[in-house]
Design a protein around this motif. Structure first.
Motif, PDB file in Angstrom:
ATOM      1  N   ASP A 228      42.308 -23.845  -2.952  1.00 22.57           N
ATOM      2  CA  ASP A 228      41.372 -23.795  -1.833  1.00 22.57           C
ATOM      3  C   ASP A 228      40.551 -22.505  -1.907  1.00 22.57           C
ATOM      4  N   ALA A 229      39.246 -22.628  -1.885  1.00 22.74           N
ATOM      5  CA  ALA A 229      38.349 -21.472  -2.016  1.00 22.74           C
ATOM      6  C   ALA A 229      38.535 -20.469  -0.887  1.00 22.74           C
ATOM      7  N   ARG A 230      38.971 -20.936   0.275  1.00 26.24           N
ATOM      8  CA  ARG A 230      39.180 -20.014   1.397  1.00 26.24           C
ATOM      9  C   ARG A 230      40.256 -18.982   1.073  1.00 26.24           C
ATOM     10  N   GLY A 231      41.223 -19.366   0.242  1.00 26.93           N
ATOM     11  CA  GLY A 231      42.272 -18.436  -0.153  1.00 26.93           C
ATOM     12  C   GLY A 231      41.729 -17.293  -0.989  1.00 26.93           C
ATOM     13  N   PHE A 232      40.852 -17.621  -1.936  1.00 31.74           N
ATOM     14  CA  PHE A 232      40.245 -16.580  -2.767  1.00 31.74           C
ATOM     15  C   PHE A 232      39.374 -15.659  -1.912  1.00 31.74           C
ATOM     16  N   TYR A 233      38.645 -16.246  -0.992  1.00 35.08           N
ATOM     17  CA  TYR A 233      37.785 -15.476  -0.111  1.00 35.08           C
ATOM     18  C   TYR A 233      38.622 -14.550   0.780  1.00 35.08           C
ATOM     19  N   GLY A 234      39.713 -15.085   1.333  1.00 29.43           N
ATOM     20  CA  GLY A 234      40.573 -14.299   2.200  1.00 29.43           C
ATOM     21  C   GLY A 234      41.230 -13.138   1.471  1.00 29.43           C
ATOM     22  N   LEU A 235      41.696 -13.393   0.257  1.00 26.28           N
ATOM     23  CA  LEU A 235      42.324 -12.318  -0.512  1.00 26.28           C
ATOM     24  C   LEU A 235      41.290 -11.244  -0.877  1.00 26.28           C
ATOM     25  N   GLY A 236      40.027 -11.614  -0.932  1.00 32.69           N
ATOM     26  CA  GLY A 236      38.981 -10.659  -1.241  1.00 32.69           C
ATOM     27  C   GLY A 236      38.890  -9.546  -0.217  1.00 32.69           C
ATOM     28  N   TYR A 237      39.312  -9.801   1.004  1.00 31.78           N
ATOM     29  CA  TYR A 237      39.306  -8.772   2.033  1.00 31.78           C
ATOM     30  C   TYR A 237      40.276  -7.643   1.728  1.00 31.78           C
TER      31      TYR A 237
END
Length: 62
Positions: free
Chosen positions: A51-60
């Motif tokens: 899920d792309a949201r996971g990669f985005y969230g970890l980016g924080y």
């Protein structure tokens, strides 16, 4: 037989999406309460599901 396989595939996709949505809600909830350790666990679970949201969230956290 094909109908059965299509139904099973649809069920699997639906289950994965609902599971990803739950992980996303938990990750955001822990992030807002500043429990970053728990938040990262659920972001990583989203990544495992692709899920792309996971990669985005970890980016924080990088």
């Amino acid at each position: 037989m094909r109908v059965f396989l299509v139904c099973m595939l649809a069920f699997g996709v639906g289950f994965a999406n609902s599971q990803a949505d739950e992980y996303y809600k938990l990750a955001k909830s822990y992030m807002h309460t500043r429990d970053y350790t728990q938040s990262i666990i659920y972001w990583e679970k989203l990544v495992e599901l692709g899920d792309a949201r996971g990669f985005y969230g970890l980016g924080y956290y990088v």
